[in-house]
Design a protein around this motif. Structure first.
Motif, PDB file in Angstrom:
ATOM      1  N   PHE A 129       0.852  -1.188   0.000  1.00 28.90           N
ATOM      2  CA  PHE A 129       0.000   0.000   0.000  1.00 28.90           C
ATOM      3  C   PHE A 129       0.886   1.235   0.000  1.00 28.90           C
ATOM      4  CE2 PHE A 129       0.172   1.419   4.501  1.00 28.90           C
ATOM      5  CZ  PHE A 129       0.617   0.280   5.146  1.00 28.90           C
ATOM      6  N   LEU A 130       0.352   2.282  -0.576  1.00 33.40           N
ATOM      7  CA  LEU A 130       1.099   3.529  -0.676  1.00 33.40           C
ATOM      8  C   LEU A 130       0.769   4.433   0.503  1.00 33.40           C
ATOM      9  CD1 LEU A 130       0.692   4.417  -4.475  1.00 33.40           C
ATOM     10  CD2 LEU A 130       2.405   2.970  -3.368  1.00 33.40           C
ATOM     11  N   LYS A 177     -10.697  -3.219  -9.281  1.00 33.33           N
ATOM     12  CA  LYS A 177     -10.879  -2.795 -10.679  1.00 33.33           C
ATOM     13  C   LYS A 177     -11.550  -1.428 -10.753  1.00 33.33           C
ATOM     14  CE  LYS A 177     -10.892  -7.398 -12.631  1.00 33.33           C
ATOM     15  NZ  LYS A 177     -11.697  -8.557 -12.945  1.00 33.33           N
ATOM     16  N   MET A 180      -9.087   1.197  -9.873  1.00 37.53           N
ATOM     17  CA  MET A 180      -8.115   1.405 -10.968  1.00 37.53           C
ATOM     18  C   MET A 180      -8.737   2.237 -12.082  1.00 37.53           C
ATOM     19  SD  MET A 180      -5.758  -1.967 -11.369  1.00 37.53           S
ATOM     20  CE  MET A 180      -6.856  -3.222 -10.865  1.00 37.53           C
ATOM     21  N   SER A 184      -7.934   6.183 -13.498  1.00 36.76           N
ATOM     22  CA  SER A 184      -7.556   6.295 -14.911  1.00 36.76           C
ATOM     23  C   SER A 184      -8.234   7.495 -15.554  1.00 36.76           C
ATOM     24  CB  SER A 184      -7.979   5.045 -15.692  1.00 36.76           C
ATOM     25  OG  SER A 184      -7.374   3.912 -15.168  1.00 36.76           O
ATOM     26  N   ASP A 191      -0.568  11.354  -8.770  1.00 38.93           N
ATOM     27  CA  ASP A 191      -0.038  10.061  -8.316  1.00 38.93           C
ATOM     28  C   ASP A 191      -0.905   8.872  -8.767  1.00 38.93           C
ATOM     29  OD1 ASP A 191      -2.132  10.740  -6.621  1.00 38.93           O
ATOM     30  OD2 ASP A 191      -0.805  11.209  -4.933  1.00 38.93           O
ATOM     31  N   GLU A 193      -1.012   7.111 -11.489  1.00 33.84           N
ATOM     32  CA  GLU A 193      -0.306   6.005 -12.147  1.00 33.84           C
ATOM     33  C   GLU A 193       0.246   5.023 -11.102  1.00 33.84           C
ATOM     34  OE1 GLU A 193       0.004   4.958 -15.180  1.00 33.84           O
ATOM     35  OE2 GLU A 193       1.415   3.370 -14.625  1.00 33.84           O
ATOM     36  N   GLU A 194       0.844   5.573 -10.034  1.00 31.59           N
ATOM     37  CA  GLU A 194       1.402   4.705  -8.980  1.00 31.59           C
ATOM     38  C   GLU A 194       0.267   3.980  -8.237  1.00 31.59           C
ATOM     39  OE1 GLU A 194       2.739   7.727  -9.648  1.00 31.59           O
ATOM     40  OE2 GLU A 194       4.533   6.762 -10.478  1.00 31.59           O
ATOM     41  N   ARG A 196      -2.651   3.112  -9.412  1.00 26.45           N
ATOM     42  CA  ARG A 196      -3.179   2.044 -10.287  1.00 26.45           C
ATOM     43  C   ARG A 196      -2.271   0.828 -10.289  1.00 26.45           C
ATOM     44  NH1 ARG A 196      -4.122   5.890 -14.442  1.00 26.45           N
ATOM     45  NH2 ARG A 196      -2.375   5.027 -15.599  1.00 26.45           N
ATOM     46  N   PHE A 197      -0.961   1.064 -10.408  1.00 31.78           N
ATOM     47  CA  PHE A 197      -0.040  -0.069 -10.490  1.00 31.78           C
ATOM     48  C   PHE A 197      -0.052  -0.893  -9.206  1.00 31.78           C
ATOM     49  CE2 PHE A 197       4.082  -1.956  -9.444  1.00 31.78           C
ATOM     50  CZ  PHE A 197       4.058  -2.975 -10.385  1.00 31.78           C
ATOM     51  N   TRP A 198       0.015  -0.212  -8.057  1.00 28.38           N
ATOM     52  CA  TRP A 198       0.105  -0.982  -6.808  1.00 28.38           C
ATOM     53  C   TRP A 198      -1.243  -1.626  -6.448  1.00 28.38           C
ATOM     54  CZ3 TRP A 198       4.610  -2.728  -5.449  1.00 28.38           C
ATOM     55  CH2 TRP A 198       5.746  -2.038  -5.891  1.00 28.38           C
ATOM     56  N   PHE A 200      -3.060  -2.918  -8.794  1.00 25.91           N
ATOM     57  CA  PHE A 200      -2.953  -4.084  -9.669  1.00 25.91           C
ATOM     58  C   PHE A 200      -2.093  -5.158  -9.008  1.00 25.91           C
ATOM     59  CE2 PHE A 200      -0.810  -6.494 -13.030  1.00 25.91           C
ATOM     60  CZ  PHE A 200      -1.887  -6.919 -13.786  1.00 25.91           C
ATOM     61  N   TRP A 201      -0.994  -4.720  -8.399  1.00 25.92           N
ATOM     62  CA  TRP A 201      -0.085  -5.654  -7.694  1.00 25.92           C
ATOM     63  C   TRP A 201      -0.878  -6.468  -6.669  1.00 25.92           C
ATOM     64  CZ3 TRP A 201       5.541  -6.073  -7.453  1.00 25.92           C
ATOM     65  CH2 TRP A 201       6.011  -6.819  -6.382  1.00 25.92           C
ATOM     66  N   MET A 203      -4.206  -6.793  -6.390  1.00 27.71           N
ATOM     67  CA  MET A 203      -5.325  -7.538  -6.976  1.00 27.71           C
ATOM     68  C   MET A 203      -4.859  -8.890  -7.512  1.00 27.71           C
ATOM     69  SD  MET A 203      -7.885  -6.405 -10.048  1.00 27.71           S
ATOM     70  CE  MET A 203      -6.773  -6.871 -11.354  1.00 27.71           C
TER      71      MET A 203
ATOM     72  N   GLN B  23       5.494   6.711  -0.634  1.00 31.98           N
ATOM     73  CA  GLN B  23       6.227   5.606  -0.004  1.00 31.98           C
ATOM     74  C   GLN B  23       5.452   4.326  -0.305  1.00 31.98           C
ATOM     75  OE1 GLN B  23       8.997   6.275   2.932  1.00 31.98           O
ATOM     76  NE2 GLN B  23       9.183   7.475   1.063  1.00 31.98           N
ATOM     77  N   TYR B  58       0.995  -5.626 -15.895  1.00 32.75           N
ATOM     78  CA  TYR B  58       0.091  -4.474 -15.722  1.00 32.75           C
ATOM     79  C   TYR B  58      -0.081  -3.720 -17.047  1.00 32.75           C
ATOM     80  CZ  TYR B  58      -0.732   0.456 -14.352  1.00 32.75           C
ATOM     81  OH  TYR B  58      -1.178   1.742 -14.257  1.00 32.75           O
TER      82      TYR B  58
END
Lengths: 211, 66
Positions: A129-130, A177, A180, A184, A191, A193-194, A196-198, A200-201, A203, B23, B58
């Motif tokens: 998680f961010l 989903k 995400m 989009s 932020d 893009e980050e 969405r990626f994490w 996805f990680w 999920m 972070q 991804y």
């Protein structure tokens, strides 16, 4: 009336566990609202002794484990192992588990289900998680982290609302989903893009194991 | 230029745009910032390889539509 009861473990000894613990305030409030009895092993109470003592006396249908982990272990206060593969996973027999912890669905979850756990929802890889480093002293106000809370808490909230483990997993996957897609949009924050990626990680690492 | 190094360059370029205040909390890998991620990818260690693998998955998923 419900026949459900729940146990939650939520150590709070470092930054990551403090965030996860705060996320679970929402779960505890939902249990209270629904009249589901819930034992809360928070902070220093999240020890193996307390965990097993409660399970020996009571028979909760749902167990929500929060904390550090690896493929064979979910940990409690100061990273004491609470449940370990080929050690005490039989304490999870007949119960539905959601482990918000890294990797534990890879081996511990599989072994637990083989030994009679009704269902184990967890992650086969590290849960991510961010956080915003300028807001880490106030986890509840950290909008970055709250996105991940929303997707994860979907599992526990759905189980408390009487959904099956598969349905709870499906709802959480849908929430990942949906988030995400939300991030989009053309007006998404810088932020996005980050995020969405994490999402996805997580999920693709989330898994439901059933007997 | 190999396909692997092209992919690594693509991922590094994507990481360069990451805001500094973010972070990433990843259990046993600890808390990582932008420079930590860039270093893992450059070194090609286990985490760096995993990160590239999931990034490619991804990107393919988003290209096909969620």
């Amino acid at each position: 009336m419900t026949s459900q009861s729940a146990l939650i473990t939520r150590p709070e000894h470092d930054k990551i566990t403090k965030y996860l613990s705060e996320w679970n305030d929402e779960i505890i409030a939902e249990a209270k609202k629904r009249g589901v009895p819930m034992k809360d092993l928070a902070g220093e109470k999240a020890t193996r002794a307390e965990f097993e003592k409660f399970l020996n006396k009571q028979n909760p249908s749902l167990i929500f484990l929060n904390g550090h982990g690896d493929s064979e272990t979910v940990k409690g206060h100061k990273d004491e192992p609470l449940v370990k593969c080929n050690d005490n996973e039989a304490v999870l027999k007949h119960k539905v588990i959601y482990a918000l912890s890294c990797d534990s669905a890879a081996k511990l979850g599989v072994s637990a289900v083989e030994k009679g756990t009704k269902a184990y929802i967890g992650y086969t890889e590290p849960f991510s998680f961010l956080t915003n480093k300028n807001k880490e002293c106030r986890p509840k106000d950290d909008e970055l982290a709250n996105v991940f809370k929303e997707a994860s808490n979907q599992v526990s909230l759905a189980l408390l609302r009487g959904k099956s483990p598969q349905e709870a997993y499906d709802l959480s996957q849908m929430k990942f989903k949906e988030l995400m897609q939300k991030f989009s949009a053309s007006n998404a924050p810088p932020d996005a893009e980050e995020i969405r990626f994490w999402l996805f990680w997580d999920m693709q690492a989330q898994a439901v194991l059933t007997s | 230029m190999t396909e692997d190094s092209d992919i690594k360059k693509l991922i590094l370029a994507r990481l360069e745009t990451m805001p500094e205040y973010i972070q990433i909390n990843l259990g046993s890998f600890g808390t990582l910032g932008k420079e930590d991620l860039i270093n893992h990818v450059k070194k090609g260690d286990d985490f760096g390889k995993k990160f590239i693998e999931v990034q490619m998955k991804y990107l393919r998923t988003f290209k096909q539509g969620m």
